[in-house]
Design an enzyme around this catalytic site. Sequence first.
Site, short mmCIF file in Angstrom:
data_model
loop_
_atom_site.label_atom_id
_atom_site.label_comp_id
_atom_site.label_asym_id
_atom_site.label_seq_id
_atom_site.Cartn_x
_atom_site.Cartn_y
_atom_site.Cartn_z
CG ASN A 81 -8.09 -2.50 1.30
OD1 ASN A 81 -8.70 -2.67 0.43
ND2 ASN A 81 -7.53 -1.79 1.58
CB THR A 94 -0.60 -0.06 1.23
OG1 THR A 94 -1.35 -1.24 1.46
CG2 THR A 94 -2.17 1.18 1.35
CB SER A 95 3.52 2.62 2.36
OG SER A 95 2.50 2.24 3.61
CG MET A 137 -14.54 -0.77 4.09
SD MET A 137 -14.90 -2.19 5.52
CE MET A 137 -16.48 -1.66 6.28
CG HIS A 185 -7.16 -2.34 10.40
ND1 HIS A 185 -8.31 -2.38 11.08
CD2 HIS A 185 -8.02 -2.71 9.07
CE1 HIS A 185 -9.68 -2.10 9.73
NE2 HIS A 185 -9.21 -2.68 8.41
CD GLU A 196 5.59 -7.24 -3.11
OE1 GLU A 196 5.52 -5.91 -1.49
OE2 GLU A 196 4.71 -8.07 -2.53
CB ALA A 197 7.62 -10.29 -0.70
CB ALA A 249 -5.97 1.03 3.59
C1 LIG Z 1 -8.02 -9.01 3.88
C2 LIG Z 1 -7.78 -7.32 4.02
C3 LIG Z 1 -9.47 -6.50 4.41
C4 LIG Z 1 -8.39 -5.42 5.11
N1 LIG Z 1 -10.10 -3.99 4.83
C5 LIG Z 1 -9.81 -3.24 4.73
C6 LIG Z 1 -10.45 -1.51 4.28
O1 LIG Z 1 -11.64 -2.10 3.79
N2 LIG Z 1 -10.48 -0.69 4.01
C7 LIG Z 1 -9.14 0.27 5.19
O2 LIG Z 1 -8.59 1.51 4.83
N3 LIG Z 1 -7.75 -0.90 5.16
C8 LIG Z 1 -8.10 -2.49 5.30
N4 LIG Z 1 -7.24 -2.84 5.55
C9 LIG Z 1 -6.30 -2.71 6.77
C10 LIG Z 1 -4.82 -1.88 5.45
O3 LIG Z 1 -5.37 -2.12 3.92
C11 LIG Z 1 -3.69 -2.33 5.52
O4 LIG Z 1 -3.66 -1.43 6.99
C12 LIG Z 1 -3.00 -1.36 4.91
O5 LIG Z 1 -2.73 -1.15 3.55
C13 LIG Z 1 -1.14 -2.11 4.86
O6 LIG Z 1 -0.08 -0.93 4.10
P1 LIG Z 1 1.13 -0.95 4.59
O7 LIG Z 1 1.90 -0.31 3.58
O8 LIG Z 1 1.69 -1.24 5.83
O9 LIG Z 1 1.42 -2.96 4.31
P2 LIG Z 1 0.74 -3.69 3.07
O10 LIG Z 1 0.06 -3.15 2.72
O11 LIG Z 1 0.65 -5.29 3.94
O12 LIG Z 1 2.43 -4.00 2.39
C14 LIG Z 1 3.01 -4.46 2.57
C15 LIG Z 1 3.76 -4.96 1.31
O13 LIG Z 1 5.66 -5.16 1.85
C16 LIG Z 1 5.70 -6.14 1.54
N5 LIG Z 1 7.42 -7.53 1.95
C17 LIG Z 1 6.68 -8.11 3.06
N6 LIG Z 1 7.93 -8.25 3.22
C18 LIG Z 1 8.67 -8.81 2.55
C19 LIG Z 1 9.39 -8.81 2.35
N7 LIG Z 1 11.40 -8.98 3.64
N8 LIG Z 1 10.26 -7.49 1.38
C20 LIG Z 1 10.00 -7.25 -0.21
N9 LIG Z 1 8.70 -7.52 0.18
C21 LIG Z 1 8.57 -7.56 1.29
C22 LIG Z 1 3.62 -7.73 1.30
O14 LIG Z 1 4.17 -8.41 0.14
C23 LIG Z 1 3.68 -6.01 0.71
O15 LIG Z 1 3.33 -5.61 -0.45
C24 LIG Z 1 -7.91 -4.91 4.56
C25 LIG Z 1 -6.27 -5.20 5.24
C26 LIG Z 1 -6.52 -6.91 4.74
C27 LIG Z 1 -5.84 -7.81 4.92
#
Ligand SMILES: Cc1cc2nc3c(=O)[nH]c(=O)nc-3n(C[C@H](O)[C@H](O)[C@H](O)COP(=O)(O)OP(=O)(O)OC[C@H]3O[C@@H](n4cnc5c(N)ncnc54)[C@H](O)[C@@H]3O)c2cc1C
Length: 672
Positions: free
Chosen positions: A169, A91-92, A172, A610, A112-113, A655
């Site tokens: 996700n 996401t980020s 929402m 979350h 990306e993993a 998100a």
């Molecule tokens: C099923 C589900 C439903 C959800 N529903 C909602 C919703 O409706 N609305 C909302 O706002 N939020 C929702 N969320 C939560 C929200 O989407 C997340 O909190 C947020 O997007 C997290 O973003 P992030 O960038 O922290 O991590 P992530 O989006 O998890 O990104 C982490 C990335 O790092 C990669 N990665 C991990 N380890 C490694 C490594 N060692 N080397 C390279 N890459 C790696 C992963 O593959 C992934 O692509 C939901 C989450 C899930 C799982």
Amino acid sequence: MPLSIPISFDMDDLPFNLSDLNNINTAALLTGSSIAVALTALLLLGRSPRYLKGPSEVGKRIISPNETEELCNGSANDVPEYDYIVVGGGTSGCVLASRLSENPQMKVLLLEAGGSGVEQIFSRIPAAFGRFMKSKHDFQLWTTPQTYAKGKSKFWPRPKLLGGCSSVNAMMFHIGVPSDYDEWADVMRGHDGADKWRFENFKKYIRKFETFTPHRKYPNVDASHHGTRGPIQTGYFAFLSKLSEKFINSCQHIGIPFSHDVNNPLTTIGITKYVSDCPEPICIPKNSFLLVTYIDAKGQRSSTETAYLTPAVLSRSNLTVATHAPVTRILFNAKTRSAHAVGVEFTSDSNSPMYIAGVRKEVILSAGAVHTPHILLLSGVGPADQLGKHGIACVQDIPGVGNHLIDHVVTQTRFRTKRGETLERLSDTSLRGILVNIALLLRWKFLGSGPLVSNLGEAVGFIQASDATLFPPVLFSKRLEDSASGPNGPDLEIYCTPVGYKSHGFEEIPKGDVVTISALLLRPFSKGTLTLKSGDPFEPPLIDPRYLEHPNDLEVLVRGMRLMLRIAKTEPFSDYLIHDSDPRLDHNLDEIDQTAMEEEVRERVETPYHPACSARMAPLEQGGVLDAKLRVYGIANLRVVDASAFPRIISGHTAAPCIAMAEFAAAELIGS
Ligand SMILES: Cc1cc2nc3c(=O)[nH]c(=O)nc-3n(C[C@H](O)[C@H](O)[C@H](O)COP(=O)(O)OP(=O)(O)OC[C@H]3O[C@@H](n4cnc5c(N)ncnc54)[C@H](O)[C@@H]3O)c2cc1C
């Protein structure tokens, strides 16, 4: 939001890769139960983006450990170098890679993993998102046994895909409330840059990522509270079941007023406050309410991969995106006294060779709330005693890494509905069912509408568990501590899903039409830890969110349970339910007393996906890991930008703050 939705096809059933479709005699596939699968795949033809596959094209293969040492000593001369290396294209991470590479002078590598989210059917079709769980695109994590939740280990799905959680996700779109961000600024009070997190200052990054499309059915939405030119598409395009409409009506009947836009700071706040805080009379559109979602006008998910890694962005010569390239550790200089990152080590899987790449400016960790602290620990950044136990040399002793892990918590209730009122029909595998699903797929593809455009968490309410009108003190005598981020912040959310499911869809429930209502604890006091199980990067860390350790969390969810049961007995929602005494359903649950209800909550808690705050921005002496600019304490060129950086968990969906945080960090770095 959940779950393993019942669409009658599965990506893992596909006998081919989507990207290979051009070479396949597709007619041969259109037989038996593959019909829906193949048709869907055909519909998706031509959309597979081209990424570099695997690490070999972006780094140097390591034959001997000396080569890594040379990079750390500054004497390597044949290691590919980048200005920025973003670890994790979720996401980020997609936002960062895209924004940073807007400057053609900056060479950016995104590692990306997993693979592409866009290529996955379950990501493209809104209602199918839960299908990623327990697939090869899921890290498939589990918590340690939860002491306060009947000693059970809980399943923690985490996507391994570009776009990360935004690819799977529940779409929402919720930004939380202004006081959530003011609270972040307060945590960093007195530190350089703290006020940039205050909502009034930070909201420009929330607006920056969004293009909101107004809907003629919802003329009362004040579009000035939304973005108009951002890459992420939002709007009222999701499907709304009749059952969810009735759920909203019943909420209104018990005193939860209708809010036409939960992202308007005036009305996103605890809905119960809405009436008194709003000077104008409220316009209540009759029987019509949809949550704004990350679904576009074509009925397709808008993820950070689709929005930020467009073909135009990917054609930039200064941006390299490598998939299937999990990072195993960050490499630090060996010579100077203060640590700085010199590069990263990565591979494709546990049995493959290692590669390294060098960095000139910064390594940015965006691997999410589980993997970011895990990578920090594996790299020697974390509590020195823990690192020592696993034979990892300590680069920087930061006790806060992996501490303060916080997750929202959800409990669910389930009720039998009248026939045909749920999305159960999407899982019908009879011949008739398959034909109906094909028709629905065509409707989704060509009209962007129909039940496949449901985000499943169709209708929501945000409330305060201390609201005396909903929870009269004579019935709810336990005192609650105030956990809200501000006077208008909610601590409890309820939502309706027109599908029956349990344990993310992996535990059996009665067949037929069942609806699920959920209560989500938005401001838990319980906080947990993430620690190393071993020094092996492919061994998942120990995840202990310590669900329900704090008694306040339990009481808020008990009230959530009571509220759900009350809604189920309130017209018009109740008119759509049929009494069913199956013990796996909850038609009789309101008969139990407080103690029994507490046990039910302990039995039922699950993650709403979350997790956050596991490498948080906070003063070092308060267990923080990052300064107000998201830089790791004591290391000059290492930053964290993802949910692990949240100082406190927001009272909403997670998100949006991740995307906005990435916009913020990129703007700080490229000076825009
Ligand atoms: C099923 C589900 C439903 C959800 N529903 C909602 C919703 O409706 N609305 C909302 O706002 N939020 C929702 N969320 C939560 C929200 O989407 C997340 O909190 C947020 O997007 C997290 O973003 P992030 O960038 O922290 O991590 P992530 O989006 O998890 O990104 C982490 C990335 O790092 C990669 N990665 C991990 N380890 C490694 C490594 N060692 N080397 C390279 N890459 C790696 C992963 O593959 C992934 O692509 C939901 C989450 C899930 C799982």
